[in-house]
Scaffold this active site. Structure first.
Site, PDB file in Angstrom:
ATOM      1  N   TYR A 166       8.039  10.745   5.448  1.00  0.00           N
ATOM      2  CA  TYR A 166       6.573  10.751   5.341  1.00  0.00           C
ATOM      3  C   TYR A 166       6.084  11.947   4.523  1.00  0.00           C
ATOM      4  CZ  TYR A 166       1.741   9.782   6.598  1.00  0.00           C
ATOM      5  OH  TYR A 166       0.396   9.471   6.539  1.00  0.00           O
ATOM      6  N   LYS A 201       2.946   6.105  -0.004  1.00  0.00           N
ATOM      7  CA  LYS A 201       3.901   6.576  -1.015  1.00  0.00           C
ATOM      8  C   LYS A 201       3.552   6.263  -2.467  1.00  0.00           C
ATOM      9  CE  LYS A 201       6.761   8.787   1.424  1.00  0.00           C
ATOM     10  NZ  LYS A 201       5.682   9.721   1.783  1.00  0.00           N
ATOM     11  N   PRO A 246       1.053   0.101   1.258  1.00  0.00           N
ATOM     12  CA  PRO A 246       0.494   1.436   1.494  1.00  0.00           C
ATOM     13  C   PRO A 246       0.879   2.073   2.837  1.00  0.00           C
ATOM     14  CG  PRO A 246      -1.228  -0.243   1.646  1.00  0.00           C
ATOM     15  CD  PRO A 246       0.002  -0.944   1.184  1.00  0.00           C
ATOM     16  N   TYR A 261      -1.699   5.550  13.062  1.00  0.00           N
ATOM     17  CA  TYR A 261      -1.178   4.236  12.661  1.00  0.00           C
ATOM     18  C   TYR A 261      -0.966   3.440  13.942  1.00  0.00           C
ATOM     19  CZ  TYR A 261       0.075   6.210   8.048  1.00  0.00           C
ATOM     20  OH  TYR A 261       0.049   6.805   6.801  1.00  0.00           O
ATOM     21  N   HIS A 307      -2.401  18.483   6.778  1.00  0.00           N
ATOM     22  CA  HIS A 307      -2.102  17.870   8.080  1.00  0.00           C
ATOM     23  C   HIS A 307      -0.659  18.166   8.483  1.00  0.00           C
ATOM     24  CE1 HIS A 307      -5.444  14.615   8.567  1.00  0.00           C
ATOM     25  NE2 HIS A 307      -5.924  15.793   8.214  1.00  0.00           N
TER      26      HIS A 307
HETATM   27  P1  RFL Z   1      -3.250   3.096 -11.646  1.00  0.00           P
HETATM   28  O1  RFL Z   1      -3.957   4.002 -10.730  1.00  0.00           O
HETATM   29  O2  RFL Z   1      -3.312   1.632 -11.385  1.00  0.00           O
HETATM   30  O3  RFL Z   1      -3.779   3.407 -13.115  1.00  0.00           O
HETATM   31  C1  RFL Z   1      -3.451   2.575 -14.213  1.00  0.00           C
HETATM   32  C2  RFL Z   1      -4.488   2.745 -15.308  1.00  0.00           C
HETATM   33  O4  RFL Z   1      -4.104   1.920 -16.419  1.00  0.00           O
HETATM   34  C3  RFL Z   1      -5.235   1.223 -16.921  1.00  0.00           C
HETATM   35  N1  RFL Z   1      -4.791  -0.022 -17.573  1.00  0.00           N
HETATM   36  C4  RFL Z   1      -4.751  -0.209 -18.916  1.00  0.00           C
HETATM   37  N2  RFL Z   1      -5.055   0.598 -19.928  1.00  0.00           N
HETATM   38  C5  RFL Z   1      -4.911   0.099 -21.173  1.00  0.00           C
HETATM   39  N3  RFL Z   1      -4.481  -1.169 -21.437  1.00  0.00           N
HETATM   40  C6  RFL Z   1      -4.173  -2.012 -20.437  1.00  0.00           C
HETATM   41  N4  RFL Z   1      -3.755  -3.240 -20.698  1.00  0.00           N
HETATM   42  C7  RFL Z   1      -4.293  -1.538 -19.099  1.00  0.00           C
HETATM   43  N5  RFL Z   1      -4.057  -2.081 -17.888  1.00  0.00           N
HETATM   44  C8  RFL Z   1      -4.371  -1.162 -16.998  1.00  0.00           C
HETATM   45  C9  RFL Z   1      -6.110   0.983 -15.702  1.00  0.00           C
HETATM   46  O5  RFL Z   1      -7.480   0.817 -16.077  1.00  0.00           O
HETATM   47  C10 RFL Z   1      -5.881   2.261 -14.890  1.00  0.00           C
HETATM   48  O6  RFL Z   1      -6.856   3.252 -15.158  1.00  0.00           O
HETATM   49  O7  RFL Z   1      -1.696   3.451 -11.718  1.00  0.00           O
HETATM   50  P2  RFL Z   1      -0.940   4.904 -11.535  1.00  0.00           P
HETATM   51  O8  RFL Z   1      -1.590   5.943 -12.395  1.00  0.00           O
HETATM   52  O9  RFL Z   1       0.507   4.623 -11.703  1.00  0.00           O
HETATM   53  O10 RFL Z   1      -1.240   5.340 -10.026  1.00  0.00           O
HETATM   54  C11 RFL Z   1      -0.694   4.651  -8.947  1.00  0.00           C
HETATM   55  C12 RFL Z   1      -1.613   4.781  -7.730  1.00  0.00           C
HETATM   56  O11 RFL Z   1      -2.921   4.389  -8.130  1.00  0.00           O
HETATM   57  C13 RFL Z   1      -1.148   3.920  -6.550  1.00  0.00           C
HETATM   58  O12 RFL Z   1       0.250   3.969  -6.411  1.00  0.00           O
HETATM   59  C14 RFL Z   1      -1.767   4.385  -5.205  1.00  0.00           C
HETATM   60  O13 RFL Z   1      -3.157   4.210  -5.218  1.00  0.00           O
HETATM   61  C15 RFL Z   1      -1.181   3.605  -4.018  1.00  0.00           C
HETATM   62  N6  RFL Z   1      -1.794   3.941  -2.731  1.00  0.00           N
HETATM   63  C16 RFL Z   1      -1.410   5.072  -2.031  1.00  0.00           C
HETATM   64  N7  RFL Z   1      -0.504   5.938  -2.558  1.00  0.00           N
HETATM   65  C17 RFL Z   1      -0.190   7.094  -1.905  1.00  0.00           C
HETATM   66  O14 RFL Z   1       0.661   7.844  -2.412  1.00  0.00           O
HETATM   67  N8  RFL Z   1      -0.768   7.463  -0.708  1.00  0.00           N
HETATM   68  C18 RFL Z   1      -1.697   6.652  -0.119  1.00  0.00           C
HETATM   69  O15 RFL Z   1      -2.247   7.048   0.919  1.00  0.00           O
HETATM   70  C19 RFL Z   1      -2.023   5.393  -0.754  1.00  0.00           C
HETATM   71  N9  RFL Z   1      -2.934   4.576  -0.219  1.00  0.00           N
HETATM   72  C20 RFL Z   1      -2.757   3.085  -2.163  1.00  0.00           C
HETATM   73  C21 RFL Z   1      -3.319   3.429  -0.899  1.00  0.00           C
HETATM   74  C22 RFL Z   1      -3.191   1.937  -2.831  1.00  0.00           C
HETATM   75  C23 RFL Z   1      -4.153   1.118  -2.256  1.00  0.00           C
HETATM   76  N10 RFL Z   1      -4.576  -0.017  -3.010  1.00  0.00           N
HETATM   77  C24 RFL Z   1      -5.920  -0.386  -3.191  1.00  0.00           C
HETATM   78  C25 RFL Z   1      -3.626  -0.741  -3.842  1.00  0.00           C
HETATM   79  C26 RFL Z   1      -4.264   2.612  -0.308  1.00  0.00           C
HETATM   80  C27 RFL Z   1      -4.662   1.433  -0.956  1.00  0.00           C
HETATM   81  C28 RFL Z   1      -5.651   0.558  -0.247  1.00  0.00           C
HETATM   82  C1  PHB Z   2      -5.797   6.319   3.003  1.00  0.00           C
HETATM   83  O1  PHB Z   2      -6.387   7.283   3.517  1.00  0.00           O
HETATM   84  O2  PHB Z   2      -6.334   5.586   2.165  1.00  0.00           O
HETATM   85  C2  PHB Z   2      -4.406   6.010   3.428  1.00  0.00           C
HETATM   86  C3  PHB Z   2      -3.745   6.900   4.253  1.00  0.00           C
HETATM   87  C4  PHB Z   2      -2.453   6.607   4.682  1.00  0.00           C
HETATM   88  C5  PHB Z   2      -1.842   5.446   4.264  1.00  0.00           C
HETATM   89  C6  PHB Z   2      -2.509   4.562   3.412  1.00  0.00           C
HETATM   90  C7  PHB Z   2      -3.807   4.848   2.990  1.00  0.00           C
HETATM   91  O3  PHB Z   2      -0.591   5.155   4.694  1.00  0.00           O
END
Ligand code: RFL
Ligand code: PHB
Length: 389
Positions: free
Chosen positions: A384, A296, A292, A200, A72
């Site tokens: 961004y 980031k 989110p 957004y 994008h």
């Molecule tokens: P994770 O993905 O939470 O993985 C952690 C892993 O550790 C395990 N775990 C354990 N294992 C052993 N013993 C324990 N006691 C444990 N406790 C936990 C878990 O089972 C899991 O498998 O962390 P990691 O790897 O640091 O990754 C981080 C990302 O997942 C997170 O920052 C992003 O998803 C955030 N996020 C977004 N980030 C972006 O860069 N761009 C985005 O567009 C974006 N959109 C989002 C998001 C997060 C969202 N939610 C649901 C919080 C959108 C949403 C809605």
């Molecule tokens: C997503 O597609 O899940 C998404 C995209 C942009 C954001 C957060 C989540 O800022």
């Protein structure tokens, strides 16, 4: 069992680090409390910075992302009944890649399996021992037996609710936190996205985001209150609300397909300092959370992995501690910039329950300034697409 690096968590942080280490000939074991299927069922991030794309390429797991991901060159901001595009590529020379975290995780898991490195899933009661001493090790329970992994270093990649950060004595860690008074209600649906780029929206009824996973799969979010009950949100109600929060010309092409995922995520900013305690290194969500709005979270996890991997290579390859000694400081510098950006996007785009008339006017002025000033648009675009590592 013995390994060089014990990695706790098989999310994107743990998998990325594990693959870079494996490719560099550094032995590692990944251990997760969840099952592989559970990890692959989580729907999260969708926007990857070039740094993250580059790291995935370096692991050798980037091929499908380049085939199926959507590069994008812009995003749009909708407010006050109008939509203004920010030309990310024109302003910075960089793009972002729209490719789901679930797919990144799947690609990395496949790569790990193909390279024969060990992952242990469904590990119960994971405990970190002696990371401040000279015999760091991990214990966990599986099938009724307690197992032990001895290692040189531990990478805590186990997310915000994980055990790694909680194992550090309270006096040795400082935390910074901001909790926002709303959440995001999100759905995933197999219909073409409303627009070919993300939108957004700031609307008097609350924030909305139109995102996607592919040209046939849409991801939509609306700001909701934290006590909202998800069962009360039928797809029809969700789409009605989304439509009302978008300018008419954007809402018009909205195709309403049945959702196959629907969830509410709270919004939080959080940082734990430092990110290293003896032989334990915190990585990704284990050390920091961003709301989110700036897309980031996953990308910050990737920059942590970059800094830690460099340090580990020096440590195991050149027997030098300088990289791992600098890890926390280097990572936190970038973390705080992403925290600032994510906070400012959240403040600018959401409706706060207690906003007074003055603050509302300032928010309007900020959006107006942002889209009219090339300097302000460039600052947004630069953050961004991702600040340099
Ligand atoms: P994770 O993905 O939470 O993985 C952690 C892993 O550790 C395990 N775990 C354990 N294992 C052993 N013993 C324990 N006691 C444990 N406790 C936990 C878990 O089972 C899991 O498998 O962390 P990691 O790897 O640091 O990754 C981080 C990302 O997942 C997170 O920052 C992003 O998803 C955030 N996020 C977004 N980030 C972006 O860069 N761009 C985005 O567009 C974006 N959109 C989002 C998001 C997060 C969202 N939610 C649901 C919080 C959108 C949403 C809605
Ligand atoms: C997503 O597609 O899940 C998404 C995209 C942009 C954001 C957060 C989540 O800022």
């Amino acid at each position: 069992m013995r390994t060089q690096v014990a990695i706790i968590g098989s999310g994107p942080s743990g998998l990325l680090l594990g693959q870079l280490l494996t490719n560099a000939g550094i032995d590692n074991i990944i251990i997760d409390r969840a099952s592989k299927d559970h990890i692959l069922s989580r729907v999260r991030a969708g926007v990857l910075e070039e740094g993250m794309v580059g790291l995935l390429d370096r692991t050798g797991a980037g091929e499908r992302m380049h085939r199926e991901g959507l590069p994008h060159e812009g995003v749009s901001l909708a407010f006050d009944g109008r939509t203004k595009r920010i030309d990310l590529f024109g302003l910075t020379g960089k793009r972002v890649m729209v490719y789901g975290q679930t797919e990144v995780t799947r690609d990395l898991m496949d790569k790990r399996e193909a390279s024969g490195a060990l992952s242990i899933f469904e590990a119960g009661d994971v405990v970190l021992h002696d990371f401040d001493g000279d015999q760091p090790h991990i214990t966990y329970k599986k099938n009724g037996t307690t197992h032990r992994i001895d290692c040189a270093l531990i990478a805590g990649c186990d997310g915000y609710h994980g055990v790694s950060r909680r194992s550090v004595p309270k006096a040795a860690i400082q935390t910074f936190e901001k909790v926002y008074p709303f959440g995001w209600l999100g759905i995933l649906t197999d219909v073409p996205p409303i627009s070919h780029e993300l939108i957004y929206a700031n609307h008097p009824r609350g924030f909305a985001l139109c995102s996607m996973r592919s040209s046939t799969r849409s991801r939509y979010y609306i700001q909701c209150s934290l006590d909202e009950c998800i069962d009360e949100w039928s797809d029809d109600r969700f789409y009605d609300e989304l439509r009302r929060r978008l300018p008419a010309e954007q809402a018009e092409p909205l195709v309403c397909g049945p959702s196959f995922e629907k969830s509410i995520a709270p919004l939080r900013s959080f940082v734990a300092e430092p990110m290293r305690f003896g032989s334990l290194f915190l990585v990704g969500d284990a050390a920091h959370i961003v709301p989110p709005t700036g897309a980031k979270g996953l990308n910050l996890a990737a920059s942590d992995v970059h800094y830690l991997f460099e340090g580990l290579q020096e440590f195991f390859g050149e027997k030098s501690r300088s990289g791992i000694d600098a890890y926390s400081e280097r990572a936190l510098k970038r973390v705080w910039k992403a925290e600032r950006f994510s906070w400012s996007m959240t403040m600018m785009l959401h409706r706060f329950p207690d906003t007074d008339a003055f603050s509302r006017k300032v928010q309007e002025a900020e959006l107006d300034y942002l889209v009219q000033s090339r300097a302000a648009s460039t600052a947004l675009a630069e953050n961004y697409v991702g600040l340099p590592y």
